[in-house]
Design a protein around this motif. Sequence first.
Motif, PDB file in Angstrom:
ATOM      1  N   GLN A   1     -77.902 144.377  -4.415  1.00 32.12           N
ATOM      2  CA  GLN A   1     -79.317 144.759  -4.657  1.00 32.12           C
ATOM      3  C   GLN A   1     -80.270 143.987  -4.188  1.00 32.12           C
ATOM      4  N   LEU A   2     -79.877 142.640  -4.068  1.00 36.48           N
ATOM      5  CA  LEU A   2     -80.857 141.710  -3.436  1.00 36.48           C
ATOM      6  C   LEU A   2     -80.663 141.654  -1.810  1.00 36.48           C
ATOM      7  N   ASP A   3     -81.882 141.147  -1.263  1.00 34.98           N
ATOM      8  CA  ASP A   3     -81.800 141.140   0.140  1.00 34.98           C
ATOM      9  C   ASP A   3     -81.237 139.775   0.586  1.00 34.98           C
ATOM     10  N   GLU A   4     -81.193 138.638  -0.149  1.00 34.71           N
ATOM     11  CA  GLU A   4     -80.617 137.490   0.201  1.00 34.71           C
ATOM     12  C   GLU A   4     -79.930 136.852  -1.154  1.00 34.71           C
ATOM     13  N   ALA A   5     -79.037 136.057  -0.958  1.00 34.12           N
ATOM     14  CA  ALA A   5     -77.934 135.541  -1.798  1.00 34.12           C
ATOM     15  C   ALA A   5     -79.099 134.640  -3.002  1.00 34.12           C
ATOM     16  N   ARG A   6     -78.480 134.578  -4.102  1.00 34.67           N
ATOM     17  CA  ARG A   6     -79.300 133.899  -5.108  1.00 34.67           C
ATOM     18  C   ARG A   6     -79.267 132.467  -4.782  1.00 34.67           C
ATOM     19  N   THR A   7     -79.869 131.379  -5.201  1.00 34.00           N
ATOM     20  CA  THR A   7     -79.717 129.904  -5.403  1.00 34.00           C
ATOM     21  C   THR A   7     -79.662 129.288  -6.532  1.00 34.00           C
ATOM     22  N   ASP A   8     -79.705 130.190  -7.882  1.00 36.68           N
ATOM     23  CA  ASP A   8     -79.645 129.376  -9.045  1.00 36.68           C
ATOM     24  C   ASP A   8     -78.262 129.800  -9.581  1.00 36.68           C
ATOM     25  N   CYS A   9     -77.284 130.062  -8.884  1.00 38.52           N
ATOM     26  CA  CYS A   9     -75.799 130.277  -9.536  1.00 38.52           C
ATOM     27  C   CYS A   9     -75.293 128.593  -9.371  1.00 38.52           C
ATOM     28  N   PRO A  10     -74.342 128.528 -10.534  1.00 40.20           N
ATOM     29  CA  PRO A  10     -73.724 127.142 -10.544  1.00 40.20           C
ATOM     30  C   PRO A  10     -72.585 127.162  -9.655  1.00 40.20           C
ATOM     31  N   LEU A  11     -72.740 126.064  -9.330  1.00 41.40           N
ATOM     32  CA  LEU A  11     -71.686 125.795  -8.098  1.00 41.40           C
ATOM     33  C   LEU A  11     -70.340 124.843  -8.481  1.00 41.40           C
ATOM     34  N   HIS A  12     -70.487 124.333  -9.776  1.00 44.91           N
ATOM     35  CA  HIS A  12     -69.208 123.626 -10.370  1.00 44.91           C
ATOM     36  C   HIS A  12     -69.205 123.755 -11.931  1.00 44.91           C
ATOM     37  N   MET A  13     -67.912 124.115 -12.186  1.00 39.82           N
ATOM     38  CA  MET A  13     -67.793 124.231 -13.715  1.00 39.82           C
ATOM     39  C   MET A  13     -67.983 123.062 -14.578  1.00 39.82           C
ATOM     40  N   PRO A  14     -68.351 123.253 -15.730  1.00 41.08           N
ATOM     41  CA  PRO A  14     -68.851 122.068 -16.722  1.00 41.08           C
ATOM     42  C   PRO A  14     -67.226 121.467 -16.708  1.00 41.08           C
ATOM     43  N   GLU A  15     -67.207 120.155 -17.479  1.00 45.85           N
ATOM     44  CA  GLU A  15     -66.104 119.402 -17.824  1.00 45.85           C
ATOM     45  C   GLU A  15     -65.591 120.135 -19.192  1.00 45.85           C
ATOM     46  N   PRO A  16     -64.293 120.372 -19.190  1.00 42.52           N
ATOM     47  CA  PRO A  16     -63.818 120.846 -20.348  1.00 42.52           C
ATOM     48  C   PRO A  16     -63.740 120.006 -21.592  1.00 42.52           C
ATOM     49  N   PRO A  17     -64.065 120.564 -22.740  1.00 44.27           N
ATOM     50  CA  PRO A  17     -64.159 120.023 -24.019  1.00 44.27           C
ATOM     51  C   PRO A  17     -62.604 119.143 -24.291  1.00 44.27           C
ATOM     52  N   PRO A  18     -62.898 118.236 -25.055  1.00 47.27           N
ATOM     53  CA  PRO A  18     -61.741 117.233 -25.416  1.00 47.27           C
ATOM     54  C   PRO A  18     -60.665 118.194 -26.108  1.00 47.27           C
ATOM     55  N   LEU A  19     -59.335 117.640 -26.218  1.00 50.42           N
ATOM     56  CA  LEU A  19     -58.332 118.570 -26.683  1.00 50.42           C
ATOM     57  C   LEU A  19     -58.781 118.224 -28.421  1.00 50.42           C
ATOM     58  N   SER A  20     -58.459 119.352 -29.115  1.00 53.68           N
ATOM     59  CA  SER A  20     -58.494 119.284 -30.394  1.00 53.68           C
ATOM     60  C   SER A  20     -57.530 118.662 -31.201  1.00 53.68           C
ATOM     61  N   LEU A  21     -56.298 118.711 -30.299  1.00 52.01           N
ATOM     62  CA  LEU A  21     -55.080 118.174 -31.037  1.00 52.01           C
ATOM     63  C   LEU A  21     -54.303 117.179 -29.859  1.00 52.01           C
ATOM     64  N   PRO A  22     -53.784 116.186 -30.235  1.00 45.56           N
ATOM     65  CA  PRO A  22     -52.980 115.497 -29.151  1.00 45.56           C
ATOM     66  C   PRO A  22     -51.944 116.603 -28.539  1.00 45.56           C
ATOM     67  N   ALA A  23     -51.494 116.273 -27.439  1.00 45.96           N
ATOM     68  CA  ALA A  23     -50.631 117.267 -26.961  1.00 45.96           C
ATOM     69  C   ALA A  23     -49.224 117.605 -27.537  1.00 45.96           C
TER      70      ALA A  23
END
Length: 299
Positions: A58-80
């Motif tokens: 629908q857009l004439d050109e690509a958006r520039t406000d899309c995230p390029l990187h995922m955020p860091e995952p949250p810490p583990l709730s329990l030890p592995a």
Amino acid sequence: NKKGTVIWPPPPSQRPFFSSEFTLSSIPATARKLLGIKAPPLTRRDAWAATFEHVVGQLDEARTDCPLHMPEPPPLSLPAEIEAAQSLNDLQLKIAEVHSHLSGKTGESVAEFTQGEISEWLRSRYAHHEARTREWKISKETKSNSSKGLIVTVSVWLNKTNVLEDNWLISQRKEFSTVSTRTLNISGVPYCLDAGEARRGSDVRASLCYPRDEQQVWLVASRKFGQDGTLRPAADDSLCVTNHYWKDGNLKRRSVTLEVCEDRVEQKFAYHGEAPGNSGGGWLEFGDGANVLQIVSEL
């Protein structure tokens, strides 16, 4: 598409069926349209899913406000090591049950596994399923329908030449049944009566039993047809297993085919399973005890 766009419900033009909705399967279904892929849908769910290609481009050109990187995952709730000792959650349990069913271990309990143990078990079940599928395909694809050249016949009971099996187990679920061998097997997997091409004149076969093989599903003495002693493939219940052993008083070909059901004696079989005073050999007899449905190595 435009930022903040929410699409719901799918418009009628994007619904393959009246009841179609957006699901995770909408992603591959939409990709198939956008990329011009000619292959059919992967699954029935894929075929049913609504698509959203109408909002792409629908857009004439690509958006520039899309995230390029995922955020860091949250810490583990329990030890592995502690999490690995936990019981399976609902999702893990359902996935394990599916793998158990596909590998033929329907009576196996998976609830006793911990989260740390289930991974190795799932890999072993998948390997088992993969090997079983490979053997099943071999038994279906070769010209004589199996790697051993197995052929289903009606033959004189006393003639044991080349006979590999004449004892059958009929397992019924609701109105449908499977007809499997009692002793003949490969790695514990029995052979099942197979409708093959399921068309008039096609040979009845035997292939390794497989959970999703629709050609191995039968109507045996079905109430739908008055328990008339016929064996009919579920794929086309207008056809009956028909033998050509005795015809016009002469010995004819021993192969068994599917023919249009005509209430002929050649299409009637009596099953001799377990009963009072009978050990239950599991014979499927035609006419009398001298003629039974058999699997032979060659004709």
